[in-house]
Design a protein around this motif. Structure first.
Motif, PDB file in Angstrom:
ATOM      1  N   ALA A  18      72.314  54.325  27.606  1.00  0.00           N
ATOM      2  CA  ALA A  18      71.769  54.627  26.277  1.00  0.00           C
ATOM      3  C   ALA A  18      72.880  55.056  25.323  1.00  0.00           C
ATOM      4  CB  ALA A  18      70.707  55.723  26.390  1.00  0.00           C
ATOM      5  N   ILE A  19      73.760  55.908  25.793  1.00  0.00           N
ATOM      6  CA  ILE A  19      74.877  56.376  24.964  1.00  0.00           C
ATOM      7  C   ILE A  19      75.776  55.204  24.570  1.00  0.00           C
ATOM      8  CG2 ILE A  19      77.000  57.755  25.020  1.00  0.00           C
ATOM      9  CD1 ILE A  19      75.346  59.801  26.746  1.00  0.00           C
ATOM     10  N   SER A  20      76.012  54.290  25.520  1.00  0.00           N
ATOM     11  CA  SER A  20      76.879  53.140  25.227  1.00  0.00           C
ATOM     12  C   SER A  20      76.290  52.251  24.136  1.00  0.00           C
ATOM     13  CB  SER A  20      77.144  52.310  26.495  1.00  0.00           C
ATOM     14  OG  SER A  20      76.024  51.501  26.829  1.00  0.00           O
ATOM     15  N   LEU A  21      74.973  52.303  23.973  1.00  0.00           N
ATOM     16  CA  LEU A  21      74.299  51.522  22.929  1.00  0.00           C
ATOM     17  C   LEU A  21      74.166  52.298  21.624  1.00  0.00           C
ATOM     18  CD1 LEU A  21      71.394  49.973  25.056  1.00  0.00           C
ATOM     19  CD2 LEU A  21      73.504  48.843  24.317  1.00  0.00           C
ATOM     20  N   GLY A  22      74.596  53.533  21.644  1.00  0.00           N
ATOM     21  CA  GLY A  22      74.487  54.361  20.448  1.00  0.00           C
ATOM     22  C   GLY A  22      73.122  55.005  20.270  1.00  0.00           C
ATOM     23  N   ARG A  23      72.309  55.008  21.320  1.00  0.00           N
ATOM     24  CA  ARG A  23      70.992  55.635  21.217  1.00  0.00           C
ATOM     25  C   ARG A  23      71.146  57.149  21.228  1.00  0.00           C
ATOM     26  NH1 ARG A  23      70.528  51.946  19.364  1.00  0.00           N
ATOM     27  NH2 ARG A  23      69.899  49.950  20.173  1.00  0.00           N
ATOM     28  N   LYS A  24      70.275  57.816  20.518  1.00  0.00           N
ATOM     29  CA  LYS A  24      70.290  59.282  20.429  1.00  0.00           C
ATOM     30  C   LYS A  24      69.196  59.911  21.282  1.00  0.00           C
ATOM     31  CE  LYS A  24      73.477  59.221  17.252  1.00  0.00           C
ATOM     32  NZ  LYS A  24      74.817  59.124  17.765  1.00  0.00           N
ATOM     33  N   LYS A  25      68.287  59.063  21.809  1.00  0.00           N
ATOM     34  CA  LYS A  25      67.148  59.571  22.575  1.00  0.00           C
ATOM     35  C   LYS A  25      66.855  58.651  23.758  1.00  0.00           C
ATOM     36  CE  LYS A  25      65.037  60.897  18.226  1.00  0.00           C
ATOM     37  NZ  LYS A  25      63.963  60.566  17.292  1.00  0.00           N
ATOM     38  N   VAL A  26      66.431  59.268  24.852  1.00  0.00           N
ATOM     39  CA  VAL A  26      65.897  58.535  25.994  1.00  0.00           C
ATOM     40  C   VAL A  26      64.475  59.056  26.184  1.00  0.00           C
ATOM     41  CG1 VAL A  26      66.091  58.075  28.470  1.00  0.00           C
ATOM     42  CG2 VAL A  26      68.158  58.316  27.093  1.00  0.00           C
ATOM     43  N   THR A  27      63.526  58.136  26.332  1.00  0.00           N
ATOM     44  CA  THR A  27      62.126  58.514  26.465  1.00  0.00           C
ATOM     45  C   THR A  27      61.528  57.859  27.705  1.00  0.00           C
ATOM     46  OG1 THR A  27      61.515  56.705  24.974  1.00  0.00           O
ATOM     47  CG2 THR A  27      61.756  58.900  23.991  1.00  0.00           C
ATOM     48  N   LEU A  28      60.411  58.426  28.154  1.00  0.00           N
ATOM     49  CA  LEU A  28      59.714  57.876  29.314  1.00  0.00           C
ATOM     50  C   LEU A  28      58.310  58.442  29.398  1.00  0.00           C
ATOM     51  CD1 LEU A  28      59.619  60.311  31.692  1.00  0.00           C
ATOM     52  CD2 LEU A  28      62.046  59.768  31.756  1.00  0.00           C
ATOM     53  N   TRP A  29      57.497  57.783  30.186  1.00  0.00           N
ATOM     54  CA  TRP A  29      56.177  58.269  30.566  1.00  0.00           C
ATOM     55  C   TRP A  29      56.234  58.583  32.056  1.00  0.00           C
ATOM     56  CZ3 TRP A  29      52.314  59.258  27.235  1.00  0.00           C
ATOM     57  CH2 TRP A  29      52.325  58.630  25.982  1.00  0.00           C
ATOM     58  N   VAL A  30      55.574  59.654  32.464  1.00  0.00           N
ATOM     59  CA  VAL A  30      55.511  60.018  33.880  1.00  0.00           C
ATOM     60  C   VAL A  30      54.089  60.485  34.188  1.00  0.00           C
ATOM     61  CG1 VAL A  30      56.330  62.390  33.458  1.00  0.00           C
ATOM     62  CG2 VAL A  30      56.596  61.386  35.734  1.00  0.00           C
ATOM     63  N   GLY A  31      53.613  60.157  35.382  1.00  0.00           N
ATOM     64  CA  GLY A  31      52.286  60.602  35.797  1.00  0.00           C
ATOM     65  C   GLY A  31      52.235  62.121  35.882  1.00  0.00           C
ATOM     66  N   GLU A  32      51.162  62.714  35.353  1.00  0.00           N
ATOM     67  CA  GLU A  32      51.061  64.173  35.291  1.00  0.00           C
ATOM     68  C   GLU A  32      51.134  64.837  36.661  1.00  0.00           C
ATOM     69  OE1 GLU A  32      47.255  65.213  33.603  1.00  0.00           O
ATOM     70  OE2 GLU A  32      46.164  64.040  35.089  1.00  0.00           O
ATOM     71  N   GLY A  33      50.751  64.130  37.719  1.00  0.00           N
ATOM     72  CA  GLY A  33      50.802  64.690  39.066  1.00  0.00           C
ATOM     73  C   GLY A  33      52.082  64.373  39.825  1.00  0.00           C
ATOM     74  N   ASN A  34      52.991  63.677  39.196  1.00  0.00           N
ATOM     75  CA  ASN A  34      54.253  63.303  39.842  1.00  0.00           C
ATOM     76  C   ASN A  34      55.253  64.454  39.645  1.00  0.00           C
ATOM     77  OD1 ASN A  34      56.514  62.098  40.911  1.00  0.00           O
ATOM     78  ND2 ASN A  34      56.258  60.174  39.811  1.00  0.00           N
ATOM     79  N   GLU A  35      54.990  65.554  40.355  1.00  0.00           N
ATOM     80  CA  GLU A  35      55.760  66.782  40.171  1.00  0.00           C
ATOM     81  C   GLU A  35      57.238  66.614  40.508  1.00  0.00           C
ATOM     82  OE1 GLU A  35      53.807  70.057  42.104  1.00  0.00           O
ATOM     83  OE2 GLU A  35      51.877  69.490  41.232  1.00  0.00           O
ATOM     84  N   ILE A  61      46.371  60.431  31.931  1.00  0.00           N
ATOM     85  CA  ILE A  61      47.062  60.973  33.111  1.00  0.00           C
ATOM     86  C   ILE A  61      48.584  60.937  32.962  1.00  0.00           C
ATOM     87  CG2 ILE A  61      45.161  60.410  34.672  1.00  0.00           C
ATOM     88  CD1 ILE A  61      46.823  57.965  35.620  1.00  0.00           C
ATOM     89  N   TRP A  62      49.063  60.595  31.784  1.00  0.00           N
ATOM     90  CA  TRP A  62      50.496  60.414  31.541  1.00  0.00           C
ATOM     91  C   TRP A  62      51.067  61.517  30.659  1.00  0.00           C
ATOM     92  CZ3 TRP A  62      52.422  56.888  34.628  1.00  0.00           C
ATOM     93  CH2 TRP A  62      51.573  55.877  35.105  1.00  0.00           C
ATOM     94  N   VAL A  63      52.325  61.860  30.926  1.00  0.00           N
ATOM     95  CA  VAL A  63      53.065  62.828  30.122  1.00  0.00           C
ATOM     96  C   VAL A  63      54.238  62.091  29.477  1.00  0.00           C
ATOM     97  CG1 VAL A  63      54.436  64.964  30.152  1.00  0.00           C
ATOM     98  CG2 VAL A  63      52.460  64.724  31.684  1.00  0.00           C
ATOM     99  N   ARG A  64      54.373  62.251  28.172  1.00  0.00           N
ATOM    100  CA  ARG A  64      55.494  61.655  27.439  1.00  0.00           C
ATOM    101  C   ARG A  64      56.632  62.663  27.422  1.00  0.00           C
ATOM    102  NH1 ARG A  64      57.701  56.909  26.366  1.00  0.00           N
ATOM    103  NH2 ARG A  64      58.401  56.629  24.228  1.00  0.00           N
ATOM    104  N   MET A  65      57.839  62.198  27.784  1.00  0.00           N
ATOM    105  CA  MET A  65      59.018  63.069  27.816  1.00  0.00           C
ATOM    106  C   MET A  65      60.158  62.433  27.054  1.00  0.00           C
ATOM    107  SD  MET A  65      58.883  64.584  31.709  1.00  0.00           S
ATOM    108  CE  MET A  65      59.745  66.116  31.319  1.00  0.00           C
ATOM    109  N   LYS A  66      61.063  63.298  26.563  1.00  0.00           N
ATOM    110  CA  LYS A  66      62.198  62.826  25.770  1.00  0.00           C
ATOM    111  C   LYS A  66      63.418  63.686  26.055  1.00  0.00           C
ATOM    112  CE  LYS A  66      62.451  64.095  21.385  1.00  0.00           C
ATOM    113  NZ  LYS A  66      62.253  64.164  19.924  1.00  0.00           N
ATOM    114  N   LYS A  67      64.562  63.035  26.023  1.00  0.00           N
ATOM    115  CA  LYS A  67      65.843  63.750  26.081  1.00  0.00           C
ATOM    116  C   LYS A  67      66.669  63.327  24.880  1.00  0.00           C
ATOM    117  CE  LYS A  67      70.088  64.455  28.682  1.00  0.00           C
ATOM    118  NZ  LYS A  67      70.170  65.882  28.819  1.00  0.00           N
ATOM    119  N   GLU A  68      67.163  64.312  24.157  1.00  0.00           N
ATOM    120  CA  GLU A  68      68.087  64.066  23.059  1.00  0.00           C
ATOM    121  C   GLU A  68      69.477  63.913  23.655  1.00  0.00           C
ATOM    122  OE1 GLU A  68      67.305  63.918  19.750  1.00  0.00           O
ATOM    123  OE2 GLU A  68      65.253  64.649  19.807  1.00  0.00           O
ATOM    124  N   LEU A  69      70.201  62.904  23.225  1.00  0.00           N
ATOM    125  CA  LEU A  69      71.560  62.680  23.748  1.00  0.00           C
ATOM    126  C   LEU A  69      72.615  63.217  22.791  1.00  0.00           C
ATOM    127  CD1 LEU A  69      71.037  59.061  25.072  1.00  0.00           C
ATOM    128  CD2 LEU A  69      71.055  61.171  26.392  1.00  0.00           C
TER     129      LEU A  69
END
Length: 176
Positions: free
Chosen positions: A132-149, A168-176
């Motif tokens: 993601a960084i190599s592409l110049g993206r500032k964010k990485v996002t994903l969906w994860v199952g709420e029970g996938n602890e 049943i999904w949780v949206r998550m993000k990381k700022e780069l």
């Protein structure tokens, strides 16, 4: 004291040998096609205790793998220990999220059950973030199952933040 140094040196050498065996690479299309059945097996084993979050038929998983690879071949990475494929991650580096804009979206991430807890998932996730960084993206996002602890805990440790839930999904993000 000397025995501790020797013991620690041995542990260090063993750790270095294992890390040197782990290779994370992209695949050419021909390699992907050759390994697709193994990737399907890894996917199915990763979700065996969480069928509500996954495709459950080989044919559906095979089609899904094709979609993942076709979407961004440069963002499809496999982890190998020696010659054995032990995990993979697929991200699309030019994903358009209606709330976040242009992001690197992690669509799938799986490690063979017997290799979980060895840092392979962390290494794959780091590879996706480096991409993601190599592409110049500032964010990485994903969906994860709420029970996938296990996955949620890894994402939190790697700096992802939960944004919201949808079913049943949780949206998550990381700022780069």
């Amino acid at each position: 004291m000397l025995s501790n140094i020797i013991c620690n040196s041995k542990i260090f050498i063993i750790v270095m040998q294992v890390e040197n065996l782990l290779k994370i690479t992209n695949l050419e299309r021909s390699e992907f096609l050759k390994l697709r059945s193994i990737l399907v097996d890894i996917y199915l084993s990763a979700y065996k205790d969480m069928p509500e979050y996954a495709y459950n038929k080989r044919k559906s998983v095979k089609s899904y793998m094709d979609w993942l690879f076709k979407g961004d071949p440069s963002g499809f990475f496999v982890a190998k220990l020696g010659d054995e494929v032990v995990g993979f991650i697929s991200c699309h580096g030019n994903w358009e999220d209606y709330r976040e804009g242009r992001v690197c979206e992690i669509h799938e991430f799986a490690v063979k059950e017997e290799y979980k807890g060895r840092g392979i998932g962390r290494a794959l996730l780091q590879k996706a973030m480096d991409y993601a960084i190599s592409l110049g993206r500032k964010k990485v996002t994903l969906w994860v199952g709420e029970g996938n602890e296990r996955a949620i805990n890894l994402y939190l440790k790697m700096g992802f933040k939960p944004l919201y839930k949808a079913g049943i999904w949780v949206r998550m993000k990381k700022e780069l």
